[in-house]
Design a protein around this motif. Sequence first.
Motif, PDB file in Angstrom:
ATOM      1  N   VAL A 376       0.834  -1.197   0.000  1.00  0.00           N
ATOM      2  CA  VAL A 376       0.000   0.000   0.000  1.00  0.00           C
ATOM      3  C   VAL A 376       0.873   1.253   0.000  1.00  0.00           C
ATOM      4  CG1 VAL A 376      -1.578   1.379   1.412  1.00  0.00           C
ATOM      5  CG2 VAL A 376      -2.016  -1.060   1.063  1.00  0.00           C
ATOM      6  N   PHE A 385      -6.810   3.731  -4.047  1.00  0.00           N
ATOM      7  CA  PHE A 385      -7.715   4.071  -2.948  1.00  0.00           C
ATOM      8  C   PHE A 385      -8.251   5.495  -3.042  1.00  0.00           C
ATOM      9  CE2 PHE A 385      -4.663   0.908  -1.147  1.00  0.00           C
ATOM     10  CZ  PHE A 385      -5.564  -0.141  -1.055  1.00  0.00           C
ATOM     11  N   PRO A 389      -1.815   7.213  -0.063  1.00  0.00           N
ATOM     12  CA  PRO A 389      -1.834   6.700   1.311  1.00  0.00           C
ATOM     13  C   PRO A 389      -0.772   7.397   2.166  1.00  0.00           C
ATOM     14  CG  PRO A 389      -1.777   4.895  -0.295  1.00  0.00           C
ATOM     15  CD  PRO A 389      -1.478   6.161  -1.038  1.00  0.00           C
ATOM     16  N   LEU A 426      -9.255   5.845   3.877  1.00  0.00           N
ATOM     17  CA  LEU A 426      -9.313   5.512   2.459  1.00  0.00           C
ATOM     18  C   LEU A 426      -9.751   4.073   2.222  1.00  0.00           C
ATOM     19  CD1 LEU A 426      -6.002   7.194   1.173  1.00  0.00           C
ATOM     20  CD2 LEU A 426      -8.302   8.188   1.359  1.00  0.00           C
ATOM     21  N   SER A 427      -9.309   3.153   3.079  1.00  0.00           N
ATOM     22  CA  SER A 427      -9.617   1.741   2.857  1.00  0.00           C
ATOM     23  C   SER A 427      -9.528   0.960   4.158  1.00  0.00           C
ATOM     24  CB  SER A 427      -8.651   1.139   1.824  1.00  0.00           C
ATOM     25  OG  SER A 427      -8.880  -0.247   1.651  1.00  0.00           O
ATOM     26  N   THR A 462     -14.683   5.230   1.887  1.00  0.00           N
ATOM     27  CA  THR A 462     -13.768   4.153   2.270  1.00  0.00           C
ATOM     28  C   THR A 462     -13.970   2.936   1.370  1.00  0.00           C
ATOM     29  OG1 THR A 462     -13.858   4.905   4.563  1.00  0.00           O
ATOM     30  CG2 THR A 462     -13.002   2.698   4.165  1.00  0.00           C
ATOM     31  N   ARG A 463     -12.881   2.401   0.832  1.00  0.00           N
ATOM     32  CA  ARG A 463     -12.960   1.272  -0.084  1.00  0.00           C
ATOM     33  C   ARG A 463     -12.595  -0.028   0.652  1.00  0.00           C
ATOM     34  NH1 ARG A 463     -10.238   3.778  -5.673  1.00  0.00           N
ATOM     35  NH2 ARG A 463     -11.512   5.687  -5.666  1.00  0.00           N
ATOM     36  N   ALA A 465     -11.194  -3.750   0.991  1.00  0.00           N
ATOM     37  CA  ALA A 465     -10.130  -4.428   0.244  1.00  0.00           C
ATOM     38  C   ALA A 465      -9.898  -5.817   0.825  1.00  0.00           C
ATOM     39  CB  ALA A 465      -8.838  -3.615   0.294  1.00  0.00           C
ATOM     40  N   VAL A 486     -11.726  -3.797  -3.519  1.00  0.00           N
ATOM     41  CA  VAL A 486     -10.412  -3.874  -4.157  1.00  0.00           C
ATOM     42  C   VAL A 486      -9.813  -5.238  -3.822  1.00  0.00           C
ATOM     43  CG1 VAL A 486      -8.085  -2.898  -4.244  1.00  0.00           C
ATOM     44  CG2 VAL A 486     -10.058  -1.378  -3.989  1.00  0.00           C
ATOM     45  N   THR A 504      -7.020  -1.385 -11.280  1.00  0.00           N
ATOM     46  CA  THR A 504      -8.063  -0.938 -10.365  1.00  0.00           C
ATOM     47  C   THR A 504      -8.975   0.059 -11.032  1.00  0.00           C
ATOM     48  OG1 THR A 504      -6.585  -1.284  -8.512  1.00  0.00           O
ATOM     49  CG2 THR A 504      -8.476   0.128  -8.118  1.00  0.00           C
TER      50      THR A 504
END
Length: 510
Positions: A376, A385, A389, A426-427, A462-463, A465, A486, A504
Amino acid sequence: MSLSDVSRPAKPEAVFDRDAEWDALVTFAGDTRPDPGLGVVSGRLRQGKTHLLKALTEALGGFRFGVQQAARAESLRRLGDELARYTDTAPPGPPPRWEDAVDTLLALGERGRPVPVVLDEFPDLVRQSPELPAALHSAYRRLRETGRDNRTRLLLSGSSLPVMHRLFGAAAPLHGLADLELALRPLDFRQAARFWGIDDPRLALLVHSVVGGTPAYRHYVAGDAPSGPDDFDTWVCGTVLDPRTPLFLESHHLLQEGTDHWDRALCHSALAAIATGCRTQGEIAECLGTPLTDASHCLALLQTNGLLYGEPDAFRPHLVRLRIAEPLLAFEHAAVRPQRSALEQQGSGEVWRRARPVFDSAVVGPHFAQVCRDWVMDFAGPAVFGAHPATAAQGSLPDPEQPAGPDVGADVVVRGRADARPGPLLSVGVARWDEVMDLHHLEHIRRLLVLLAARGEDVTHTRPACYSGVGFTHALHAAEAEGQVVLVGLDRLYQDGSSAATATTRSARR
């Protein structure tokens, strides 16, 4: 001013990767300004500092003094002899004091061209001669006050991180003199795979779970690398579990060199506790049956020496988790240490057969999650994302439905940049090394997002994963195609970062 592109030496083929580090060193060493320069190169043992600095001095015609553990008089005598060989002059005898030795070293840069001068493993010299830092400070101050033309580019390297921090940290006198501060870190997981010549991503991660990114370890096994996934067990038995290889006792040497004369038995036990699941100071102290103050002292020592990292929980920053920085130490203390006595009586194959399940669960699983967090930060890119990050960490929350049960956790929590507060979420992701991931993993993440929203966290963008070492079901791939999740597998971890970002973006458009 610095070396022109024409005169700038190319990195030798014998130096693997380290392109940015080589460029920084060459730029510093070739700076043509008429002032003395001071550079600092630090990093844990076995990362290739000596190899890199030796290549630099050979390429630029510089001088390198490899410090040994010795008495003060012997070091001064050796330095005098090596300087005489370098300048092709008759040995004038050893310098009587380090003040004279420093002046002689700095005089090498008074010949009209920049000259790199390396004192390799500088902390060992300081232990012998505590007056040396003050002598350096005085010599640099005199040269800069007088304005004398001097183009010595002195590089001080060291593996003792506490000593290097004490000498060159923000409050140290030598800190203000340094023009370059370079930290040599282990190779990242992708670099390590190339270094070991491994193309198969699953095998690459297994090997990285044992030896990490420390370059010296391939030389410790005479370049022997597993030929394929089916050869991994044989490779472990013939290298790290073979008493005839230097790798066999390397974890003990790392701890001995990193903790000096403190309670190494307690340090070994602390590492064993962490490697088998204890993560906080309180949990470790309870596991060791020792007062929290003693455990804290031990853990602080390991952290100062770069053998442990402390990382705040992504959802509860006051909760700090500890993890072992060197994979070989985690491998040793989780899988091998309980079997050490058996290794003296049985073959490594039988011992490894018993240790392998522990390795898979207690070593590779957590290591895979850490590699996902590293991916990441180093390779994912902003498209994955939605922003760059800033952090990737573990996170956990109490389960309101089971107050006495385990926390609800996530292995890869990604936050964006923010000032003096937790960044945007973000994730949130989970990592499973040996488990095909399905929709129930996605539901776990969605439930955690609901809990976070109830605590006031903004989860609008927020994704979710999922990270897996063996793949994903068709249903989860379908969810990815709809932009709901993701997915990151081993191929994506080890492929080009731009390709991952592009993939992505394509998935999000479907």
